[in-house]
Design a protein around this motif. Structure first.
Motif, PDB file in Angstrom:
ATOM      1  N   ASP A 239       0.840  -1.199   0.000  1.00  0.00           N
ATOM      2  CA  ASP A 239       0.000   0.000   0.000  1.00  0.00           C
ATOM      3  C   ASP A 239       0.878   1.253   0.000  1.00  0.00           C
ATOM      4  O   ASP A 239       1.905   1.307   0.677  1.00  0.00           O
ATOM      5  N   ILE A 240       0.453   2.268  -0.744  1.00  0.00           N
ATOM      6  CA  ILE A 240       1.142   3.548  -0.769  1.00  0.00           C
ATOM      7  C   ILE A 240       0.592   4.422   0.359  1.00  0.00           C
ATOM      8  O   ILE A 240      -0.616   4.662   0.440  1.00  0.00           O
ATOM      9  N   LYS A 241       1.478   4.874   1.224  1.00  0.00           N
ATOM     10  CA  LYS A 241       1.072   5.759   2.316  1.00  0.00           C
ATOM     11  C   LYS A 241       1.969   6.981   2.373  1.00  0.00           C
ATOM     12  O   LYS A 241       3.030   7.023   1.744  1.00  0.00           O
ATOM     13  N   GLU A 242       1.530   7.951   3.122  1.00  0.00           N
ATOM     14  CA  GLU A 242       2.323   9.175   3.299  1.00  0.00           C
ATOM     15  C   GLU A 242       3.156   9.066   4.568  1.00  0.00           C
ATOM     16  O   GLU A 242       2.694   8.535   5.583  1.00  0.00           O
ATOM     17  N   VAL A 243       4.366   9.578   4.484  1.00  0.00           N
ATOM     18  CA  VAL A 243       5.267   9.604   5.631  1.00  0.00           C
ATOM     19  C   VAL A 243       5.556  11.060   5.963  1.00  0.00           C
ATOM     20  O   VAL A 243       5.940  11.840   5.088  1.00  0.00           O
ATOM     21  N   ILE A 244       5.354  11.401   7.211  1.00  0.00           N
ATOM     22  CA  ILE A 244       5.621  12.771   7.675  1.00  0.00           C
ATOM     23  C   ILE A 244       6.803  12.736   8.636  1.00  0.00           C
ATOM     24  O   ILE A 244       6.845  11.923   9.559  1.00  0.00           O
ATOM     25  N   PHE A 245       7.738  13.626   8.396  1.00  0.00           N
ATOM     26  CA  PHE A 245       8.896  13.747   9.280  1.00  0.00           C
ATOM     27  C   PHE A 245       8.886  15.135   9.904  1.00  0.00           C
ATOM     28  O   PHE A 245       8.725  16.151   9.220  1.00  0.00           O
ATOM     29  N   THR A 246       9.047  15.186  11.230  1.00  0.00           N
ATOM     30  CA  THR A 246       9.131  16.469  11.923  1.00  0.00           C
ATOM     31  C   THR A 246      10.037  16.345  13.131  1.00  0.00           C
ATOM     32  O   THR A 246      10.291  15.232  13.624  1.00  0.00           O
ATOM     33  N   VAL A 247      10.546  17.460  13.588  1.00  0.00           N
ATOM     34  CA  VAL A 247      11.383  17.504  14.780  1.00  0.00           C
ATOM     35  C   VAL A 247      10.730  18.430  15.788  1.00  0.00           C
ATOM     36  O   VAL A 247      10.385  19.574  15.471  1.00  0.00           O
ATOM     37  N   ILE A 248      10.542  17.927  17.008  1.00  0.00           N
ATOM     38  CA  ILE A 248       9.874  18.696  18.050  1.00  0.00           C
ATOM     39  C   ILE A 248      10.687  18.635  19.334  1.00  0.00           C
ATOM     40  O   ILE A 248      11.611  17.828  19.458  1.00  0.00           O
ATOM     41  N   SER A 249      10.343  19.485  20.291  1.00  0.00           N
ATOM     42  CA  SER A 249      11.004  19.429  21.594  1.00  0.00           C
ATOM     43  C   SER A 249      10.397  18.310  22.419  1.00  0.00           C
ATOM     44  O   SER A 249       9.299  17.815  22.126  1.00  0.00           O
ATOM     45  N   GLU A 250      11.103  17.905  23.471  1.00  0.00           N
ATOM     46  CA  GLU A 250      10.623  16.810  24.315  1.00  0.00           C
ATOM     47  C   GLU A 250       9.254  17.115  24.916  1.00  0.00           C
ATOM     48  O   GLU A 250       8.391  16.248  25.001  1.00  0.00           O
ATOM     49  N   LYS A 251       9.067  18.360  25.329  1.00  0.00           N
ATOM     50  CA  LYS A 251       7.816  18.709  26.004  1.00  0.00           C
ATOM     51  C   LYS A 251       6.608  18.701  25.070  1.00  0.00           C
ATOM     52  O   LYS A 251       5.467  18.704  25.524  1.00  0.00           O
TER      53      LYS A 251
END
Length: 289
Positions: A239-251
Motif C-alpha cells: 500500500d502507498i502511504k504518506e510519511v511525515i517527518f518532523t522535529v519537536i522538543s521533548e515537552k
C-alpha cells in the motif's frame, strides 16, 4: 599583525572556557590530587613533587611551547592560532585564580569535588572547542603523532597519553584519588558533548499515515512546527502511504501523540532522540551565546 588577531566572539568563548577550566583545576582537582590526564594533570603532579615551587600555570605554558613549535612547522600558524590564545589564557587564569582563597578548600567530599571539577573543566573545554580552538596539551600531541604516523587514531593516542598521566598521578597521590579522577574524566567528557551539541534535546518523529495532509496541517497549526512529507510503500501490503517527518522538543511529545491519535488513530509513529538540531525554528533555542 592582523594574522595575530581572532574574532571577538571566539576570544570571549575562549576566555570564558579557560576561566572555567582554571577554576575546575585550581579549586577542585589540584587541592586533593585528582589527576585527570592532560598537561594540567601533569602540572598537578609537578606542583606536588616540587612542593609548589613549579605551579600548574608554568607547567601548562612550558610543556605546550614545544608542541606549538612542532605544530606550526607541520601545519602552519593559522592551524594553531586560536589554540595559542587558549593556552596563554589558561596559563594566565591558572595563575590569577591561584592568588585567590579557595572557597571549597574545606570540602572534604571527594566525589562531589570530582563531579564539580570534571563538570567545570568539561564545560570550559566545550566552549574553547566551540570557538574552533583547542587547549593544546594531549590533543595537540596526539595530532603531532598522527601527522607523522597516520595509522594511529587520534582518540586512542589521546587516551593512551592521558592514561599514562593518570598512572603517574596514582603513584603520586594514591589509588583512591586516581579512581575518582577517572570519574571526573567521564563527567568532563559528557559536559564537553553537552556544550558542543547545544545541550538541547529534541525528538525526531516519523508518522506513517493515510491522512498526511491533515496531520501536517495540524502540526503546523497546533504545535507550530514544520514537517516534510513524502510517499512510502509498505513492504508486505504494497500500500502507498504518506510519511511525515518532523522535529519537536521533548515537552511537545505528549501533545503531538494526542494530535495524531485524534486525526488518525491507525497511524504508525516512531519517535527517536536527536542529539543536535540546526536550522530555522531551532537556531535561537539552541544558541548558548
Amino acid at each position: 599583525m592582523k594574522k595575530l588577531f581572532i574574532h571577538k566572539h571566539d576570544f570571549l568563548l575562549i576566555l570564558l572556557g579557560t576561566t572555567l577550566i582554571s577554576l575546575g583545576i585550581q579549586w577542585f582537582m589540584a587541592p586533593i590530587g585528582l589527576v585527570a590526564g592532560g598537561i594540567s594533570g601533569l602540572g598537578i603532579v609537578i606542583q606536588k613533587v616540587t612542593n609548589g615551587l613549579i605551579p600548574i600555570a608554568v607547567t601548562n605554558l612550558v610543556c605546550n611551547i614545544p608542541l606549538f613549535i612542532i605544530s606550526i612547522k607541520q601545519r602552519g600558524f593559522e592551524f594553531v592560532k586560536k589554540s595559542l590564545y587558549a593556552v596563554l589564557l589558561t596559563s594566565i587564569m591558572l595563575a590569577i585564580i591561584a592568588c585567590f582563597n579557595n572557597p571549597f578548600l574545606e570540602l572534604h567530599d571527594i566525589l562531589i569535588t570530582a563531579l564539580f571539577g570534571g563538570s567545570l573543566i568539561g564545560i570550559g573545554i566545550g566552549f574553547v572547542l566551540r570557538s574552533g580552538a583547542t587547549t593544546g596539551g594531549t590533543d595537540m600531541l596526539a595530532a603531532i603523532i598522527k601527522f607523522r604516523r597516520a595509522k594511529f587514531p587520534i582518540p586512542k593516542l589521546m587516551l593512551s597519553i592521558d592514561a599514562i598521566i593518570i598512572i603517574i598521578g596514582m603513584f603520586t597521590f594514591g589509588q583512591r584519588p586516581a579512581m575518582y579522577a577517572i570519574i571526573s574524566v567521564l563527567i568532563s567528557t559528557k559536559s564537553i558533548s553537552m556544550i558542543l551539541e547545544g545541550g538541547y534535546r529534541a525528538k525526531a518523529v516519523f508518522i506513517i499515515t493515510t491522512k498526511g495532509e491533515e496531520i501536517a496541517n495540524a502540526i503546523g497549526k497546533n504545535i507550530h512546527r514544520g514537517s516534510t512529507q513524502f510517499k512510502g510503500r509498505g513492504t508486505f501490503s504494497k500500500d502507498i502511504k504518506e510519511v511525515i517527518f518532523t522535529v519537536i522538543s521533548e515537552k511537545q511529545v505528549p501533545q503531538l501523540k494526542q494530535l495524531i491519535k485524534t486525526v488518525d488513530a491507525k497511524a504508525f509513529v516512531t519517535i527517536a532522540d536527536v542529539r543536535e538540531v540546526v536550522g530555522e525554528g531551532f537556531v535561537k533555542e539552541n544558541a548558548l551565546l
